[in-house]
Structure formats: C-alpha cells, structure tokens
Scaffold this motif. Structure first.
Motif, PDB file in Angstrom:
ATOM      1  N   ALA A   1      15.727  -6.775   1.363  1.00  0.00           N
ATOM      2  CA  ALA A   1      14.849  -5.645   1.640  1.00  0.00           C
ATOM      3  C   ALA A   1      13.765  -5.648   0.580  1.00  0.00           C
ATOM      4  O   ALA A   1      14.040  -5.834  -0.603  1.00  0.00           O
ATOM      5  N   MET A   2      12.525  -5.434   1.004  1.00  0.00           N
ATOM      6  CA  MET A   2      11.392  -5.521   0.087  1.00  0.00           C
ATOM      7  C   MET A   2      10.694  -4.173  -0.027  1.00  0.00           C
ATOM      8  O   MET A   2      10.411  -3.526   0.980  1.00  0.00           O
ATOM      9  N   THR A   3      10.430  -3.762  -1.262  1.00  0.00           N
ATOM     10  CA  THR A   3       9.733  -2.510  -1.499  1.00  0.00           C
ATOM     11  C   THR A   3       8.652  -2.722  -2.558  1.00  0.00           C
ATOM     12  O   THR A   3       8.608  -3.773  -3.205  1.00  0.00           O
ATOM     13  N   LYS A   4       7.791  -1.754  -2.728  1.00  0.00           N
ATOM     14  CA  LYS A   4       6.669  -1.881  -3.654  1.00  0.00           C
ATOM     15  C   LYS A   4       7.171  -2.022  -5.092  1.00  0.00           C
ATOM     16  O   LYS A   4       8.080  -1.325  -5.522  1.00  0.00           O
ATOM     17  N   LYS A   5       6.572  -2.910  -5.839  1.00  0.00           N
ATOM     18  CA  LYS A   5       6.972  -3.176  -7.214  1.00  0.00           C
ATOM     19  C   LYS A   5       6.883  -1.914  -8.067  1.00  0.00           C
ATOM     20  O   LYS A   5       5.878  -1.189  -8.053  1.00  0.00           O
TER      21      LYS A   5
ATOM     22  N   GLY B   1      10.775   2.195  -8.139  1.00  0.00           N
ATOM     23  CA  GLY B   1      12.100   2.715  -8.445  1.00  0.00           C
ATOM     24  C   GLY B   1      13.056   2.785  -7.279  1.00  0.00           C
ATOM     25  O   GLY B   1      14.146   3.368  -7.398  1.00  0.00           O
ATOM     26  N   PHE B   2      12.706   2.178  -6.157  1.00  0.00           N
ATOM     27  CA  PHE B   2      13.516   2.302  -4.944  1.00  0.00           C
ATOM     28  C   PHE B   2      14.558   1.206  -4.799  1.00  0.00           C
ATOM     29  O   PHE B   2      15.566   1.378  -4.117  1.00  0.00           O
ATOM     30  N   ALA B   3      14.352   0.048  -5.416  1.00  0.00           N
ATOM     31  CA  ALA B   3      15.225  -1.104  -5.184  1.00  0.00           C
ATOM     32  C   ALA B   3      16.681  -0.830  -5.570  1.00  0.00           C
ATOM     33  O   ALA B   3      17.608  -1.300  -4.897  1.00  0.00           O
ATOM     34  N   THR B   4      16.904  -0.066  -6.625  1.00  0.00           N
ATOM     35  CA  THR B   4      18.280   0.220  -7.052  1.00  0.00           C
ATOM     36  C   THR B   4      19.030   1.009  -5.990  1.00  0.00           C
ATOM     37  O   THR B   4      20.185   0.685  -5.659  1.00  0.00           O
ATOM     38  N   ALA B   5      18.402   2.042  -5.434  1.00  0.00           N
ATOM     39  CA  ALA B   5      19.050   2.828  -4.382  1.00  0.00           C
ATOM     40  C   ALA B   5      19.305   1.973  -3.150  1.00  0.00           C
ATOM     41  O   ALA B   5      20.365   2.089  -2.499  1.00  0.00           O
ATOM     42  N   LEU B   6      18.361   1.102  -2.802  1.00  0.00           N
ATOM     43  CA  LEU B   6      18.544   0.216  -1.651  1.00  0.00           C
ATOM     44  C   LEU B   6      19.745  -0.705  -1.865  1.00  0.00           C
ATOM     45  O   LEU B   6      20.584  -0.866  -0.979  1.00  0.00           O
ATOM     46  N   SER B   7      19.832  -1.301  -3.055  1.00  0.00           N
ATOM     47  CA  SER B   7      20.929  -2.226  -3.346  1.00  0.00           C
ATOM     48  C   SER B   7      22.276  -1.500  -3.351  1.00  0.00           C
ATOM     49  O   SER B   7      23.273  -2.009  -2.822  1.00  0.00           O
ATOM     50  N   GLU B   8      22.318  -0.302  -3.925  1.00  0.00           N
ATOM     51  CA  GLU B   8      23.577   0.452  -3.951  1.00  0.00           C
ATOM     52  C   GLU B   8      23.992   0.878  -2.543  1.00  0.00           C
ATOM     53  O   GLU B   8      25.183   0.896  -2.219  1.00  0.00           O
ATOM     54  N   ALA B   9      23.018   1.216  -1.709  1.00  0.00           N
ATOM     55  CA  ALA B   9      23.336   1.555  -0.319  1.00  0.00           C
ATOM     56  C   ALA B   9      23.896   0.340   0.405  1.00  0.00           C
ATOM     57  O   ALA B   9      24.876   0.437   1.154  1.00  0.00           O
TER      58      ALA B   9
ATOM     59  N   ILE C   1       4.926  -8.859  -7.188  1.00  0.00           N
ATOM     60  CA  ILE C   1       4.264  -7.754  -6.486  1.00  0.00           C
ATOM     61  C   ILE C   1       5.253  -6.791  -5.834  1.00  0.00           C
ATOM     62  O   ILE C   1       4.944  -5.623  -5.622  1.00  0.00           O
ATOM     63  N   TYR C   2       6.466  -7.273  -5.555  1.00  0.00           N
ATOM     64  CA  TYR C   2       7.449  -6.465  -4.832  1.00  0.00           C
ATOM     65  C   TYR C   2       8.791  -6.486  -5.546  1.00  0.00           C
ATOM     66  O   TYR C   2       9.080  -7.395  -6.332  1.00  0.00           O
ATOM     67  N   ASP C   3       9.619  -5.488  -5.258  1.00  0.00           N
ATOM     68  CA  ASP C   3      11.014  -5.473  -5.695  1.00  0.00           C
ATOM     69  C   ASP C   3      11.908  -5.726  -4.486  1.00  0.00           C
ATOM     70  O   ASP C   3      11.554  -5.372  -3.347  1.00  0.00           O
ATOM     71  N   PHE C   4      13.088  -6.290  -4.748  1.00  0.00           N
ATOM     72  CA  PHE C   4      13.964  -6.720  -3.667  1.00  0.00           C
ATOM     73  C   PHE C   4      15.402  -6.245  -3.862  1.00  0.00           C
ATOM     74  O   PHE C   4      15.861  -6.079  -4.989  1.00  0.00           O
ATOM     75  N   ALA C   5      16.098  -6.063  -2.717  1.00  0.00           N
ATOM     76  CA  ALA C   5      17.536  -5.805  -2.711  1.00  0.00           C
ATOM     77  C   ALA C   5      18.127  -6.740  -1.662  1.00  0.00           C
ATOM     78  O   ALA C   5      17.884  -6.581  -0.462  1.00  0.00           O
TER      79      ALA C   5
ATOM     80  N   SER D   1       0.814  -1.217   0.000  1.00  0.00           N
ATOM     81  CA  SER D   1       0.000   0.000   0.000  1.00  0.00           C
ATOM     82  C   SER D   1       0.846   1.265   0.000  1.00  0.00           C
ATOM     83  O   SER D   1       0.341   2.352  -0.248  1.00  0.00           O
ATOM     84  N   GLY D   2       2.151   1.124   0.304  1.00  0.00           N
ATOM     85  CA  GLY D   2       3.022   2.281   0.390  1.00  0.00           C
ATOM     86  C   GLY D   2       3.031   2.928   1.753  1.00  0.00           C
ATOM     87  O   GLY D   2       3.729   3.924   1.977  1.00  0.00           O
ATOM     88  N   GLN D   3       2.298   2.358   2.707  1.00  0.00           N
ATOM     89  CA  GLN D   3       2.290   2.893   4.073  1.00  0.00           C
ATOM     90  C   GLN D   3       3.677   2.810   4.689  1.00  0.00           C
ATOM     91  O   GLN D   3       4.127   3.719   5.371  1.00  0.00           O
ATOM     92  N   ASN D   4       4.369   1.685   4.449  1.00  0.00           N
ATOM     93  CA  ASN D   4       5.783   1.547   4.778  1.00  0.00           C
ATOM     94  C   ASN D   4       6.560   1.472   3.469  1.00  0.00           C
ATOM     95  O   ASN D   4       6.080   0.881   2.482  1.00  0.00           O
ATOM     96  N   GLU D   5       7.746   2.049   3.433  1.00  0.00           N
ATOM     97  CA  GLU D   5       8.490   2.160   2.175  1.00  0.00           C
ATOM     98  C   GLU D   5       9.381   0.965   1.880  1.00  0.00           C
ATOM     99  O   GLU D   5       9.695   0.691   0.716  1.00  0.00           O
ATOM    100  N   VAL D   6       9.783   0.258   2.923  1.00  0.00           N
ATOM    101  CA  VAL D   6      10.636  -0.911   2.731  1.00  0.00           C
ATOM    102  C   VAL D   6      10.475  -1.829   3.934  1.00  0.00           C
ATOM    103  O   VAL D   6      10.190  -1.377   5.043  1.00  0.00           O
ATOM    104  N   GLY D   7      10.632  -3.130   3.694  1.00  0.00           N
ATOM    105  CA  GLY D   7      10.584  -4.098   4.779  1.00  0.00           C
ATOM    106  C   GLY D   7      11.942  -4.733   5.000  1.00  0.00           C
ATOM    107  O   GLY D   7      12.574  -5.196   4.044  1.00  0.00           O
TER     108      GLY D   7
END
Length: 321
Positions: free
Chosen positions: A269-273, A276-284, A149-153, A130-136
C-alpha cells in the motif's frame, strides 16, 4: 451473461482451461493450492459479499486526523481492468478484485468507509502524491526510488509472468537469452518494464539479438496483439496473466520470475511520504494477517502463494537503476 470456468492454479503454472470468455464477464471456478482440495467459485457479480474485519480502536487512533476527518478512506486502484487484481464486475461499473478486498479489510480495521477511486496507472502516483487519494492499492512494487516520494506498507509477494500464444512455439521464458529477437509487450512505467529493459541490455552486451518492445495502454490491446501474432510475448503481473490465460483459452504462461527479475520484491500500500499513515496501514494489515481474514481474501482469488507473514513499513525496495 456468465460462463463457467474450471481451472487449477499453481504459482508457476498455468490454470487449466474449461471454458472461455471475456475476463470481465466470467464466473470462474478456481482451485486454490492452499485450500483443502476441490474448487472455489470466483464471484464476478457486483454483489461481492467481501470478507470484512472489525475496527481496532488503538490502530484507528493512529490514523492522521487529516485522513480520518471525513470518515472515509480514499483508495486509488487500477481502473484499466486487471483481473484478479482490480477490474469491473459484470455490471461494468463496480470495481472488484483482490486489491479492493484487501483495501476493505484495512478500512474496516481503521474504522473508515472505503471509497474506491479507479484511475490509470500513470495518474495513480500523482493523486497519491497530491493527497487527492490517501492510499494506493494497485499492485505497486516497493522500490528505493519510490521510497523517496512515498511511504509503503507491504502486503503481498511480487511475481511477474510471461504470457504467450497457446499454440505458438515458445514453451519457456526464464532468462534474458530466451527473449532475444522476440517482439514483447510490457506496461510503461512499471517495474516489469525495468526488468525487461535490463534483460534486453544484457542480451545486447552478450551479442544477442535485441528484443522489440511494444507498449499498449490497455490490457485488451496487448491481448489482441498476442492473439493476432503482432507480439510474441507479454510480460506482466503473474496473477493477471494467469487469470487471462485461463479465461481466454488462447494463451499460456511460460515463465514466472520474482518482481525484481533476479531479486524478490514486495507489493505494498502506498501513501504520501511523511504523512504518518504508513504505520497505521501496516498495523491494520498485520491485524488481518494474524486473524486470518487476509488469508481468506487471498484464497478467494487463488493467490494464497503470494501471502507474506508480516507487513512492514518501507521494507527494502528494489535497488535504484
């Protein structure tokens, strides 16, 4: 009240017990197999003095504007108490563990303030979607179905452990036949449940006795059932079962298998599909892997054996059912 525990961890072996107590109240001393000898104290107080990282502007700029607009990173973590993954400190309020620590490193690199939001396992997926939380950050296994349904890092190896009563007759569980006829517990909706169901189906096809599968909502419930003999074994994340066996002194780990049962798996780490956030998470994550902060966090919690060399965006997941 704090109690002191001395224990040695190994990837496939039980921590040796020196004292017992509630895992949410214990001050533990654990030997990290990747460290240069001696033991390390696990701090379970609210004052965590977490390992921190520096902001990397080039990576922070890749965070979607909708996520960085308020300057915080809303992170869903387990609120059910699964040390050393995520659990409440001695004040019974502050969420601590390896998952919050890794989330802190990522938030630092992205230049965001960490906002930990404890939730149930079942609700975790809903609040991310739902986007209530940005990453799990909650010991989430990458699967091909979840990638729909989700993107992962990715950030850690997934391993599962079998926990039994210490003075019981079970000394080894390493293959499906070993659970034939046993009463076993597993978390509902988890990857380990799928492994267990697959093992049980194989036993039935081979003419072996089926397992009786029991579900509990909270770790304390399965722990009580194990102590009282209501269940023969519990199947869960290896870090959690090893930690509980050490601090309770009443159970032991008799088997460790890859997160996929027969195939390796990764925690991510799991974020909404598609946000566009998974790349930044993986690089971090790769930044803290390369600068050593990631290794410090894993060593702090005795999980150095679960380190990965590189974080990947949407790595191969466990196959579809």
């Amino acid at each position: 009240m704090h109690r002191r525990l001395a224990a040695a961890t190994a990837f496939a072996a039980l921590l040796a017990l020196a004292a017992c107590g509630n895992p949410d109240e214990i001050e533990a001393t654990v030997a990290d197999p990747a460290a240069s000898g001696g033991t390390q104290k696990i701090n379970t107080s609210p004052d965590q003095n977490r390992v921190r990282a520096e902001k990397v502007d080039a990576i922070a700029a890749k965070v979607p504007e909708a996520i960085r607009a308020d300057g915080t990173l809303a992170v869903g973590v387990s609120g059910e108490g699964s040390p050393p993954l995520a659990f409440r400190a001695d004040d019974d309020r502050t969420i601590i563990g390896v998952e919050p620590d890794i989330a802190q490193l990522v938030a630092d690199v992205l230049g965001l303030e960490l906002d930990l939001r404890p939730t149930s396992w079942e609700n975790l997926f809903l609040v991310i979607r739902s986007g209530q939380n940005e990453v799990g950050f909650s010991n989430i296994t990458v699967t091909e179905e979840r990638k729909d349904i989700y993107d992962f890092a990715s950030y850690r190896v997934d391993s599962l452990g079998w926990e039994v009563k210490k003075d019981g007759k079970i000394d080894k569980i390493e293959k499906p036949a070993d659970i034939a006829g046993l009463t076993v517990s597993v978390g509902s909706g988890t990857n380990q449940e799928q492994v267990l169901l697959r093992w049980d189906a194989q036993n039935k096809a081979a003419g072996l006795a089926p397992a009786k599968i029991v579900y509990y909502q909270r770790p304390t419930e399965y722990q009580l059932a194990l102590r009282s003999g209501q269940i023969d074994a519990y199947f869960g994340p290896n870090p959690s079962v090893v930690y509980h066996a050490a601090v309770s002194g009443e159970t032991k780990v008799v088997g460790v298998v890859p997160g996929g049962g027969e195939v390796p798996a990764q925690i991510a780490a799991m974020t909404k599909k598609g946000n566009g956030f998974a790349t930044a998470l993986s690089e971090a994550l790769n930044t803290v892997i390369q600068n050593g902060r990631y290794a410090e966090v894993l060593a702090r919690w005795g999980l150095s054996t679960e380190a990965i060399p590189t974080s990947e965006v949407n790595p191969p997941g466990l196959p579809r059912k």
